[in-house]
Design a protein around this motif. Structure first.
Motif, PDB file in Angstrom:
ATOM      1  N   PRO A 147      46.614  42.262  41.348  1.00  0.00           N
ATOM      2  CA  PRO A 147      47.077  40.877  41.522  1.00  0.00           C
ATOM      3  C   PRO A 147      47.489  40.212  40.208  1.00  0.00           C
ATOM      4  O   PRO A 147      48.454  39.441  40.181  1.00  0.00           O
ATOM      5  N   LEU A 148      46.791  40.518  39.104  1.00  0.00           N
ATOM      6  CA  LEU A 148      47.146  39.897  37.818  1.00  0.00           C
ATOM      7  C   LEU A 148      48.453  40.460  37.284  1.00  0.00           C
ATOM      8  O   LEU A 148      49.294  39.732  36.758  1.00  0.00           O
ATOM      9  N   TYR A 149      48.601  41.768  37.411  1.00  0.00           N
ATOM     10  CA  TYR A 149      49.853  42.398  36.960  1.00  0.00           C
ATOM     11  C   TYR A 149      51.038  41.772  37.702  1.00  0.00           C
ATOM     12  O   TYR A 149      52.040  41.380  37.089  1.00  0.00           O
ATOM     13  N   LEU A 150      50.927  41.664  39.005  1.00  0.00           N
ATOM     14  CA  LEU A 150      52.045  41.137  39.808  1.00  0.00           C
ATOM     15  C   LEU A 150      52.299  39.661  39.506  1.00  0.00           C
ATOM     16  O   LEU A 150      53.446  39.228  39.397  1.00  0.00           O
ATOM     17  N   ALA A 151      51.230  38.885  39.355  1.00  0.00           N
ATOM     18  CA  ALA A 151      51.394  37.433  39.158  1.00  0.00           C
ATOM     19  C   ALA A 151      51.870  37.081  37.747  1.00  0.00           C
ATOM     20  O   ALA A 151      52.493  36.049  37.542  1.00  0.00           O
ATOM     21  N   PHE A 152      51.557  37.933  36.756  1.00  0.00           N
ATOM     22  CA  PHE A 152      51.892  37.581  35.369  1.00  0.00           C
ATOM     23  C   PHE A 152      53.005  38.429  34.767  1.00  0.00           C
ATOM     24  O   PHE A 152      53.475  38.134  33.679  1.00  0.00           O
ATOM     25  N   ALA A 153      53.415  39.501  35.463  1.00  0.00           N
ATOM     26  CA  ALA A 153      54.411  40.374  34.829  1.00  0.00           C
ATOM     27  C   ALA A 153      55.541  40.799  35.754  1.00  0.00           C
ATOM     28  O   ALA A 153      56.467  41.457  35.296  1.00  0.00           O
ATOM     29  N   ASP A 154      55.481  40.435  37.028  1.00  0.00           N
ATOM     30  CA  ASP A 154      56.498  40.927  37.951  1.00  0.00           C
ATOM     31  C   ASP A 154      57.268  39.770  38.587  1.00  0.00           C
ATOM     32  O   ASP A 154      56.707  39.000  39.381  1.00  0.00           O
ATOM     33  N   ARG A 172      50.522  38.125  27.260  1.00  0.00           N
ATOM     34  CA  ARG A 172      49.794  39.190  26.561  1.00  0.00           C
ATOM     35  C   ARG A 172      48.542  39.559  27.364  1.00  0.00           C
ATOM     36  O   ARG A 172      47.717  38.708  27.667  1.00  0.00           O
ATOM     37  N   PHE A 173      48.432  40.841  27.711  1.00  0.00           N
ATOM     38  CA  PHE A 173      47.281  41.335  28.474  1.00  0.00           C
ATOM     39  C   PHE A 173      46.260  41.955  27.518  1.00  0.00           C
ATOM     40  O   PHE A 173      46.613  42.821  26.715  1.00  0.00           O
ATOM     41  N   THR A 174      45.019  41.533  27.610  1.00  0.00           N
ATOM     42  CA  THR A 174      43.934  42.237  26.916  1.00  0.00           C
ATOM     43  C   THR A 174      43.181  43.046  27.967  1.00  0.00           C
ATOM     44  O   THR A 174      42.687  42.490  28.959  1.00  0.00           O
ATOM     45  N   ILE A 175      43.140  44.359  27.752  1.00  0.00           N
ATOM     46  CA  ILE A 175      42.590  45.275  28.755  1.00  0.00           C
ATOM     47  C   ILE A 175      41.387  45.992  28.147  1.00  0.00           C
ATOM     48  O   ILE A 175      41.455  46.476  27.011  1.00  0.00           O
ATOM     49  N   LEU A 195      55.391  46.923  29.702  1.00  0.00           N
ATOM     50  CA  LEU A 195      55.079  46.926  31.135  1.00  0.00           C
ATOM     51  C   LEU A 195      54.572  48.277  31.640  1.00  0.00           C
ATOM     52  O   LEU A 195      53.588  48.356  32.375  1.00  0.00           O
ATOM     53  N   TYR A 196      55.260  49.345  31.230  1.00  0.00           N
ATOM     54  CA  TYR A 196      54.877  50.667  31.763  1.00  0.00           C
ATOM     55  C   TYR A 196      53.517  51.097  31.222  1.00  0.00           C
ATOM     56  O   TYR A 196      52.755  51.787  31.902  1.00  0.00           O
ATOM     57  N   ASP A 197      53.226  50.686  29.959  1.00  0.00           N
ATOM     58  CA  ASP A 197      51.915  51.027  29.386  1.00  0.00           C
ATOM     59  C   ASP A 197      50.803  50.253  30.105  1.00  0.00           C
ATOM     60  O   ASP A 197      49.733  50.786  30.380  1.00  0.00           O
ATOM     61  N   ILE A 198      51.101  48.987  30.393  1.00  0.00           N
ATOM     62  CA  ILE A 198      50.122  48.170  31.130  1.00  0.00           C
ATOM     63  C   ILE A 198      49.858  48.810  32.493  1.00  0.00           C
ATOM     64  O   ILE A 198      48.701  48.996  32.898  1.00  0.00           O
ATOM     65  N   ALA A 199      50.934  49.187  33.175  1.00  0.00           N
ATOM     66  CA  ALA A 199      50.785  49.798  34.507  1.00  0.00           C
ATOM     67  C   ALA A 199      50.016  51.115  34.424  1.00  0.00           C
ATOM     68  O   ALA A 199      49.170  51.412  35.274  1.00  0.00           O
ATOM     69  N   ALA A 200      50.306  51.897  33.367  1.00  0.00           N
ATOM     70  CA  ALA A 200      49.639  53.200  33.227  1.00  0.00           C
ATOM     71  C   ALA A 200      48.126  53.014  33.125  1.00  0.00           C
ATOM     72  O   ALA A 200      47.354  53.812  33.667  1.00  0.00           O
ATOM     73  N   ASN A 205      41.549  51.433  38.214  1.00  0.00           N
ATOM     74  CA  ASN A 205      40.717  50.220  38.331  1.00  0.00           C
ATOM     75  C   ASN A 205      39.281  50.404  37.860  1.00  0.00           C
ATOM     76  O   ASN A 205      38.620  49.444  37.484  1.00  0.00           O
ATOM     77  N   GLU A 206      38.775  51.646  37.939  1.00  0.00           N
ATOM     78  CA  GLU A 206      37.364  51.868  37.583  1.00  0.00           C
ATOM     79  C   GLU A 206      37.179  51.829  36.077  1.00  0.00           C
ATOM     80  O   GLU A 206      36.107  51.541  35.585  1.00  0.00           O
ATOM     81  N   ARG A 207      38.230  52.188  35.353  1.00  0.00           N
ATOM     82  CA  ARG A 207      38.067  52.371  33.911  1.00  0.00           C
ATOM     83  C   ARG A 207      38.688  51.242  33.073  1.00  0.00           C
ATOM     84  O   ARG A 207      38.087  50.781  32.120  1.00  0.00           O
ATOM     85  N   PHE A 208      39.903  50.844  33.430  1.00  0.00           N
ATOM     86  CA  PHE A 208      40.617  49.853  32.606  1.00  0.00           C
ATOM     87  C   PHE A 208      40.762  48.544  33.379  1.00  0.00           C
ATOM     88  O   PHE A 208      41.329  48.523  34.471  1.00  0.00           O
TER      89      PHE A 208
END
Ligand code: F6R
Ligand code: MG
Ligand code: MG
Length: 373
Positions: A147-154, A172-175, A195-200, A205-208
């Protein structure tokens, strides 16, 4: 009308814990919520400018408003004391799982690492300061990733990325790598360039887990997520982490409706029964309980404005006929995956199966295997 000037520096501290619930892991009950409210009324004098208390499933969430900044010892101690008092009362009432999320015996300066989930935002209030409180149950912090990826980057989800100049620079995403337990292992990535690095990263979900998001236009933080992993603290299964999240909205940040839009998907997350299954995340009304197969995983959203440290009443963002339709569709998705019981993706992989019993069982079965000549 001239804009009112305000330089009020506000901190929002959002904390949640499961300290006991009625009839299994359903809900904490009015007596417990009242106790927490009374506690904060008494102990918050001189410390808090306002607060709200709610529950999502079996978890009690405290929203505290103050001006003491993040990681303030007295605020964190008050949270610990409030949950401890609630846990004691839960034990007296005979509530199930009393004190479940309080994993340490004593407070040691900061609520992080003691069991309760916590996230905080500190900012100079805008003349009007709308924000959202998300609280999820029967799932993990990574449930907010998509939901955050879609709301803030798409721009397919956030029209402001193409329509509102305040958002053209992106976010800017802090992961955080939540598998790392010796400290906070984080990476900062800018959308849209990375974007692609964020998606990768966010596919896992369990780790990042998205820990925070910052506007690249104003430099201000607008998202804070609780990234606690209870089983990393306890070293064993204690229940899913049931994350909370704060999101500032409007203006240079996404509109409330843009932040809400991805919850229409009912995307599949880890959690559900025994924290060991896959289920769709259902957007629910405030103070909803848990039911079918100890689920499905749920998320509530309370919308507020804060002004001079005072909260408005909450508006229940998922209490609308539109979301009734969504809930029906998400129920269908939940039924679909539950129909295959333990098979394949319906259950989480070994690393995420938080009941140890199956490990012992597999060791026993292993002895019975023979290699055929
Ligand atoms: C999941 C959850 C429940 C319990 C289940 C068994 O987060 O809280 O699904 O895992 O009800 O509970 P116990 O082991 O306490 O009997
Ligand atoms: Mg529980
Ligand atoms: Mg819970």
């Amino acid at each position: 009308m001239a804009r009112e000037k305000t330089s009020f520096r506000t901190t929002l501290t959002l904390a949640k814990a499961d300290v006991g619930s009625i009839g299994g892991h359903i809900k904490p009950g009015e007596r417990l919520l009242d106790l927490v409210r009374n506690f904060l009324n008494r102990m918050g004098k001189g410390l808090l400018s306002d607060f709200d208390v709610m529950h999502t499933g079996d978890d009690i969430a405290l929203l505290l408003v103050h001006s003491r900044g993040r990681n303030d010892k007295r605020i964190h101690k008050m949270i610990w004391d409030a949950f401890t008092a609630a846990a004691e009362d839960a034990a007296k009432q005979g509530l199930y799982g009393a004190g479940q999320d309080l994993l340490k015996d004593a407070f040691s300066g900061n609520i992080r690492g003691l069991g309760p989930a916590v996230c905080e935002l500190e900012f100079d209030e805008r003349p009007n300061e709308p924000f959202l409180v998300f609280a999820a149950d029967k799932t993990e912090p990574g449930a907010y990733n998509l939901p955050l990826y879609l709301a803030f980057a798409d721009p397919m989800y956030n029209a402001g990325l193409i329509l509102s100049p305040g958002m053209f620079k992106g976010f800017r995403f802090t992961i955080m790598d939540v598998a790392y337990t010796k400290g906070d292992r984080v990476i900062e990535l800018d959308a849209p360039e990375r974007l692609y690095d964020i998606a990768a990263l966010l596919r896992d979900n369990e780790r990042f887990v998205v820990e925070s998001i910052q506007s690249r236009q104003t430099g201000e933080q607008c998202v804070a997520v609780s990234t606690t992993r209870l089983h990393n603290i306890a070293g064993k299964y204690t229940g899913k982490d049931d994350p909370v999240m704060l999101v500032r909205v409007q203006g240079a940040f996404p509109a409330t409706g843009e932040v809400l839009q991805p919850y229409r998907i009912g995307h599949f997350v880890g959690g559900f029964m025994r924290g060991s299954h896959t289920g769709p995340l259902m957007p629910v009304k405030r103070n909803s309980s848990i039911s079918w197969f100890d689920g499905p995983p749920i998320v509530s959203c309370s919308a507020y404005c804060v002004h001079g440290g005072k909260l408005t009443e909450p508006a229940d963002a998922f209490d609308h006929p539109f979301w009734d339709y969504v809930r029906n569709e998400v129920s269908r998705k939940a039924i679909d995956i539950r129909e295959q019981g333990f098979s394949g993706p319906a259950m989480l992989p070994y690393s995420e199966l938080e009941y140890g019993g199956i490990v012992a069982k597999m060791k026993e079965l292993d002895k019975e295997f023979r290699i055929r000549k």
